[in-house]
Motif scaffolding. Structure first.
Motif, short mmCIF file in Angstrom:
data_model
loop_
_atom_site.label_atom_id
_atom_site.label_comp_id
_atom_site.label_asym_id
_atom_site.label_seq_id
_atom_site.Cartn_x
_atom_site.Cartn_y
_atom_site.Cartn_z
N ARG A 201 -28.28 -35.63 -30.79
CA ARG A 201 -28.75 -34.45 -31.52
C ARG A 201 -27.91 -34.26 -32.79
O ARG A 201 -26.70 -34.41 -32.76
CB ARG A 201 -28.61 -33.20 -30.65
CG ARG A 201 -29.35 -33.27 -29.33
CD ARG A 201 -29.11 -32.02 -28.52
NE ARG A 201 -29.66 -32.16 -27.16
CZ ARG A 201 -30.20 -31.15 -26.47
NH1 ARG A 201 -30.26 -29.95 -27.00
NH2 ARG A 201 -30.64 -31.36 -25.25
N GLY A 202 -28.59 -33.97 -33.88
CA GLY A 202 -27.89 -33.76 -35.14
C GLY A 202 -27.65 -35.03 -35.93
O GLY A 202 -26.97 -35.00 -36.95
N VAL A 203 -28.21 -36.15 -35.47
CA VAL A 203 -27.97 -37.44 -36.13
C VAL A 203 -29.30 -38.10 -36.50
O VAL A 203 -30.16 -38.32 -35.64
CB VAL A 203 -27.18 -38.39 -35.23
CG1 VAL A 203 -27.02 -39.76 -35.89
CG2 VAL A 203 -25.80 -37.80 -34.92
N GLY A 204 -29.45 -38.42 -37.78
CA GLY A 204 -30.54 -39.27 -38.21
C GLY A 204 -31.87 -38.57 -38.41
O GLY A 204 -32.05 -37.39 -38.07
N GLY B 263 -30.24 -25.10 -39.93
CA GLY B 263 -29.18 -24.46 -39.18
C GLY B 263 -29.63 -23.82 -37.88
O GLY B 263 -28.82 -23.58 -36.98
N ARG B 264 -30.92 -23.55 -37.75
CA ARG B 264 -31.41 -22.91 -36.52
C ARG B 264 -31.22 -23.81 -35.30
O ARG B 264 -31.27 -23.33 -34.16
CB ARG B 264 -32.89 -22.53 -36.69
CG ARG B 264 -33.83 -23.71 -36.88
CD ARG B 264 -35.20 -23.22 -37.29
NE ARG B 264 -36.15 -24.31 -37.48
CZ ARG B 264 -36.99 -24.73 -36.55
NH1 ARG B 264 -36.99 -24.16 -35.35
NH2 ARG B 264 -37.83 -25.70 -36.80
N PHE B 265 -31.00 -25.11 -35.53
CA PHE B 265 -30.82 -26.02 -34.40
C PHE B 265 -29.35 -26.21 -34.01
O PHE B 265 -29.06 -26.86 -33.00
CB PHE B 265 -31.40 -27.40 -34.75
CG PHE B 265 -32.89 -27.42 -34.86
CD1 PHE B 265 -33.69 -27.18 -33.75
CD2 PHE B 265 -33.50 -27.68 -36.08
CE1 PHE B 265 -35.07 -27.20 -33.85
CE2 PHE B 265 -34.89 -27.71 -36.19
CZ PHE B 265 -35.68 -27.46 -35.07
N LEU B 266 -28.43 -25.65 -34.81
CA LEU B 266 -27.02 -25.92 -34.56
C LEU B 266 -26.57 -25.52 -33.15
O LEU B 266 -25.73 -26.18 -32.55
CB LEU B 266 -26.16 -25.20 -35.60
CG LEU B 266 -25.92 -25.95 -36.91
CD1 LEU B 266 -25.15 -25.07 -37.88
CD2 LEU B 266 -25.18 -27.25 -36.67
N GLY C 254 -24.15 -30.56 -30.01
CA GLY C 254 -22.74 -30.56 -29.67
C GLY C 254 -22.43 -31.56 -28.57
O GLY C 254 -23.31 -32.23 -28.04
N THR C 255 -21.15 -31.65 -28.23
CA THR C 255 -20.70 -32.63 -27.25
C THR C 255 -21.30 -32.38 -25.88
O THR C 255 -21.70 -33.32 -25.18
CB THR C 255 -19.16 -32.62 -27.17
OG1 THR C 255 -18.61 -32.81 -28.48
CG2 THR C 255 -18.66 -33.74 -26.27
N THR D 201 -14.82 -41.29 -27.54
CA THR D 201 -13.92 -41.12 -26.40
C THR D 201 -13.88 -39.66 -25.95
O THR D 201 -13.67 -39.37 -24.78
CB THR D 201 -12.49 -41.59 -26.75
OG1 THR D 201 -11.96 -40.80 -27.82
CG2 THR D 201 -12.49 -43.06 -27.17
N VAL D 202 -14.09 -38.73 -26.89
CA VAL D 202 -14.18 -37.32 -26.53
C VAL D 202 -15.41 -37.09 -25.65
O VAL D 202 -15.37 -36.36 -24.66
CB VAL D 202 -14.25 -36.43 -27.80
CG1 VAL D 202 -14.44 -34.97 -27.43
CG2 VAL D 202 -13.00 -36.61 -28.64
N VAL D 203 -16.52 -37.74 -26.03
CA VAL D 203 -17.73 -37.67 -25.21
C VAL D 203 -17.43 -38.17 -23.80
O VAL D 203 -17.87 -37.59 -22.80
CB VAL D 203 -18.87 -38.47 -25.85
CG1 VAL D 203 -20.09 -38.51 -24.93
CG2 VAL D 203 -19.26 -37.89 -27.21
N GLY D 204 -16.65 -39.24 -23.70
CA GLY D 204 -16.27 -39.77 -22.40
C GLY D 204 -15.46 -38.78 -21.58
O GLY D 204 -15.67 -38.64 -20.37
#
Length: 255
Positions: free
Chosen positions: A130-133, A202-205, A209-210, A240-243
């Motif tokens: 989400r938020g990419v591409g 911005g309504r999707f922000l 997130g992680t 690694t944070v996602v992990g």
């Protein structure tokens, strides 16, 4: 966060990779969310602007914007898959970090290497979170309408000008230069957050997130490998944070 080019991703994976095997969360009929998750994929040719490797197939995967609120609506993930070359044991999910790097582009560049280090026994799956591409929904979130707006906003700050550092960041001048802008940068980042929220995207922000990335990965694992399947995951940098979030979310078992 560290930033990596796609080429650097390939070499960096060889020396520093976070690999997690976690017990999956509840599957598509999960009553804790109240949201039914699609388990269907239609694999086909990928968008050539992101994936040029003909050995990779792509599909969309429907996801709820909010796993606890069916009324929030639906989004979709752009997903890419490289099939195992040997006896298939499951799926390994990858995240190239950023945050904001494309999982599709990373698989496009790293397919052969990733299959090699997993022994060809796993499908390798990358997705644009989400938020990419331009393909995932919600996709790119914009805060500026032009490069000029961006440059004006960050003018005379370390966000735009950068800061010199000496490996271990012990140079007193560099430290002073950084700390001298701490208050300024705090205000700028707060202002940036409000600016992003005011932008049409911005309504999707609140759905990006992680935590959402981890929950989407578990849903992908359930759909591809069966409800409650273990989640095999490799990530670098922010990945690694996602992990870490995956480990703490899904009560992992390790192998």
């Amino acid at each position: 966060m560290c930033a990596f080019t796609l080429t650097a991703l390939i070499s960096y994976l060889a020396i520093c990779i976070a690999i997690v095997t976690a017990a999956g969360a509840e599957g598509p009929s999960d009553t804790t969310t109240g949201v039914g998750i699609s388990t269907s994929f239609k694999w086909g040719v990928c968008d050539p602007t992101l994936v040029q490797d003909p050995a990779i197939s792509c599909s969309y995967f429907d996801i709820p914007l909010d796993y606890h609120d069916p009324q929030a609506g639906w989004g979709r993930l752009a997903v890419a898959k490289a099939n195992a070359t040997g006896h298939r044991r499951g799926t390994v999910f990858i995240n190239p970090g950023g945050p904001g790097s494309s999982g599709l582009a990373a698989l496009n560049e790293g397919r052969e290497f990733l299959l090699e280090i997993t022994g060809g026994e796993y499908d390798i799956v990358g997705w644009d979170t989400r938020g990419v591409g331009p393909l995932t929904v919600p996709g790119d979130v914009f805060c500026f309408d032009s490069v000029e707006e961006y440059n004006t906003f960050w003018n005379s700050t370390i966000e735009l000008d950068g800061i010199e550092f000496t490996g271990n960041f012990t140079d007193p001048e560099d430290i002073h230069s950084l700390l001298a802008q701490a208050n300024t940068m705090q205000h700028k980042y707060e202002e940036l957050g409000q600016r992003c929220l005011r932008h049409p995207t911005g309504r999707f922000l609140k759905y990006v997130g992680t935590a959402a990335t981890v929950r989407d990965m578990v849903a992908l694992a359930d759909a591809l490998d069966g409800p409650g399947a273990k989640v095999n995951y490799a990530g670098i940098s922010y990945g690694t944070v996602v992990g870490v979030w995956l480990v703490n979310t899904c009560r992992p078992s390790y192998t």
